[in-house]
Design a protein around this motif. Structure first.
Motif, short mmCIF file in Angstrom:
data_model
loop_
_atom_site.label_atom_id
_atom_site.label_comp_id
_atom_site.label_asym_id
_atom_site.label_seq_id
_atom_site.Cartn_x
_atom_site.Cartn_y
_atom_site.Cartn_z
N MET A 8 -3.08 -1.86 -36.43
CA MET A 8 -3.75 -1.14 -35.36
C MET A 8 -3.09 -1.49 -34.03
O MET A 8 -2.38 -2.49 -33.91
CB MET A 8 -5.23 -1.49 -35.33
N ALA A 9 -3.38 -0.68 -33.01
CA ALA A 9 -2.93 -1.00 -31.66
C ALA A 9 -3.71 -2.18 -31.13
O ALA A 9 -4.86 -2.42 -31.53
CB ALA A 9 -3.10 0.22 -30.75
N ARG A 10 -3.10 -2.95 -30.22
CA ARG A 10 -3.76 -4.15 -29.71
C ARG A 10 -3.40 -4.33 -28.24
O ARG A 10 -2.27 -4.06 -27.83
CB ARG A 10 -3.35 -5.38 -30.52
N ILE A 11 -4.37 -4.79 -27.47
CA ILE A 11 -4.14 -5.13 -26.07
C ILE A 11 -3.71 -6.58 -26.00
O ILE A 11 -4.45 -7.48 -26.39
CB ILE A 11 -5.39 -4.88 -25.21
N THR A 12 -2.50 -6.82 -25.54
CA THR A 12 -1.92 -8.16 -25.56
C THR A 12 -1.94 -8.85 -24.20
O THR A 12 -1.81 -10.07 -24.12
CB THR A 12 -0.47 -8.12 -26.05
N ALA A 13 -2.10 -8.09 -23.12
CA ALA A 13 -2.08 -8.69 -21.79
C ALA A 13 -2.67 -7.73 -20.78
O ALA A 13 -2.75 -6.51 -21.01
CB ALA A 13 -0.65 -9.07 -21.38
N GLY A 14 -3.07 -8.29 -19.66
CA GLY A 14 -3.52 -7.50 -18.52
C GLY A 14 -2.79 -7.95 -17.27
O GLY A 14 -2.51 -9.14 -17.10
N ILE A 15 -2.47 -7.01 -16.41
CA ILE A 15 -1.75 -7.31 -15.17
C ILE A 15 -2.52 -6.71 -14.00
O ILE A 15 -2.95 -5.56 -14.05
CB ILE A 15 -0.31 -6.76 -15.20
N GLY A 16 -2.69 -7.51 -12.95
CA GLY A 16 -3.20 -7.02 -11.69
C GLY A 16 -2.08 -7.00 -10.68
O GLY A 16 -1.27 -7.94 -10.62
N CYS A 17 -2.01 -5.95 -9.87
CA CYS A 17 -0.88 -5.83 -8.95
C CYS A 17 -1.23 -4.89 -7.80
O CYS A 17 -1.74 -3.79 -8.02
CB CYS A 17 0.35 -5.29 -9.69
N SER A 18 -0.95 -5.33 -6.59
CA SER A 18 -1.05 -4.43 -5.44
C SER A 18 -0.01 -3.31 -5.57
O SER A 18 1.06 -3.52 -6.14
CB SER A 18 -0.80 -5.20 -4.14
N HIS A 19 -0.34 -2.14 -5.02
CA HIS A 19 0.63 -1.04 -5.08
C HIS A 19 1.05 -0.59 -3.67
O HIS A 19 1.17 0.60 -3.39
CB HIS A 19 0.10 0.14 -5.92
N ILE A 20 1.32 -1.56 -2.83
CA ILE A 20 1.65 -1.32 -1.43
C ILE A 20 2.88 -0.40 -1.33
O ILE A 20 3.95 -0.73 -1.86
CB ILE A 20 1.93 -2.66 -0.73
N PRO A 21 2.77 0.73 -0.63
CA PRO A 21 3.88 1.69 -0.64
C PRO A 21 5.18 1.15 -0.07
O PRO A 21 6.26 1.54 -0.51
CB PRO A 21 3.35 2.87 0.19
N VAL A 22 5.11 0.23 0.91
CA VAL A 22 6.34 -0.27 1.50
C VAL A 22 7.19 -1.03 0.48
O VAL A 22 8.42 -1.10 0.62
CB VAL A 22 6.04 -1.17 2.73
N LEU A 23 6.57 -1.58 -0.57
CA LEU A 23 7.34 -2.26 -1.59
C LEU A 23 8.30 -1.30 -2.28
O LEU A 23 9.44 -1.65 -2.59
CB LEU A 23 6.41 -2.90 -2.63
N GLY A 24 7.85 -0.09 -2.54
CA GLY A 24 8.73 0.92 -3.12
C GLY A 24 9.85 1.29 -2.17
O GLY A 24 11.01 1.41 -2.58
N PHE A 25 9.51 1.48 -0.90
CA PHE A 25 10.53 1.83 0.10
C PHE A 25 11.59 0.74 0.21
O PHE A 25 12.79 1.01 0.23
CB PHE A 25 9.86 2.06 1.46
#
Length: 298
Positions: free
Chosen positions: A1-18
């Motif tokens: 079966m499918a399994r959840i192995t981890a969870g990640i929390g992360c800010s999605h601040i737009p300047v990081l992409g820029f």
């Protein structure tokens, strides 16, 4: 079966992409923010290797506007293009979906009494693409399939933290009932403390942010009872985005262990938070090798 192995929390601040897209990650003002993801990028590449990421984020008027405001929307399409947010779309890979698992989750959630909006076509903005960049860096194609799960934290009323946690629990049940052998991660994005307008613009609450991050480790059910007014008062008008982290946390079960943690201010005019968790059958102490790192991150 499918399994959840981890969870990640992360800010999605737009300047990081820029900053990433323009090759400026080594500049002194940005380097500390990006350095905190070095561990995660190695871990994702060498160890974690998820097949599918259920990526919880909020849209910023790219796919939805005041005409349509779904509280919870799940992407069940084949692929999703980067959105044009006013400066042209980011030059990052198209996001490939996993329709079979997404439809299975959608059906399971609706039968579990969550009223999901099903989206088959949409563009995805920095709320979704920036976390992918932070975890994978420069790639020709994203190494995993992605199921977008959009949450309304822009227009009143947003869902409660308790409801978000319960949705995470329901997602975990859905994933566990999918027959294909898949390594699945759940990411909660957005936050941490920040306010973009008004007399409190630029608000950052380092103490509250770190208490929230610490609360995600181990038994965390007290977090689901934080009222909206506390998020708004203590973390600014956009701090309410942290309820999306509780979908991730709810999907991991009763207890979690910590693999990595990163906190940095300021980034743009916001606080940056990042945490990597694993589900545990029982509560576990923080590994000794992480204790110094966690204190330094605060």
């Amino acid at each position: 079966m499918a399994r959840i192995t981890a969870g990640i929390g992360c800010s999605h601040i737009p300047v990081l992409g820029f900053v990433h897209d323009h090759g400026r990650t080594a500049e002194p003002i940005f380097k500390p923010a990006f350095d905190g993801f070095d561990w995660t990028r190695r871990w994702m590449r060498e160890e974690a290797k998820p097949d599918v990421v259920i990526l919880v984020y909020n849209d910023h008027a790219s796919a939805f506007d005041m005409k349509v405001i779904p509280t919870f929307a799940i992407g069940c399409g084949e692929s999703y293009k980067p959105a044009d947010e006013g400066f042209g779309p980011r030059q990052v890979p198209v996001v490939e979906g996993h329709p079979d698992l997404a439809w299975h989750i959608a059906q399971s959630l609706i039968l579990d009494e969550f009223d999901m909006t099903i989206i088959n076509e949409m563009d995805v903005d920095h709320g979704l693409t920036v976390p992918l960049t932070m975890m994978y860096g420069e790639v020709d194609a994203w190494p995993c399939k992605v199921i977008p799960l959009a949450v309304n934290v822009v227009t009143y009323p947003p869902p409660s933290g308790n409801r978000c946690w319960a949705l995470g629990e329901a997602i975990a049940r859905a994933v566990a009932s999918f027959p294909e052998d898949l390594n699945v991660q759940v990411w909660g994005t957005g936050g941490m403390s920040h306010q973009l307008q008004g007399p409190r613009a630029g608000l950052i609450n380092r103490e509250w942010d770190n208490r929230f991050l610490d609360g995600l480790i181990g038994e965390s059910r007290h977090l689901r009872q934080i009222p909206h007014v506390e998020y708004l008062r203590e973390t600014g008008s956009e701090g309410i985005e942290m309820v999306m982290w509780l979908i991730m946390r709810g999907a991991l079960g009763d207890n979690t262990g910590i693999l990595h943690r990163h906190y940095h201010v300021p980034v743009s005019n916001t606080a940056l938070g990042h945490i990597v968790l694993e589900p545990l059958a029982k509560a576990s102490a923080i590994p000794a090798e992480l204790s110094d790192e966690l204190e330094a991150a605060k």
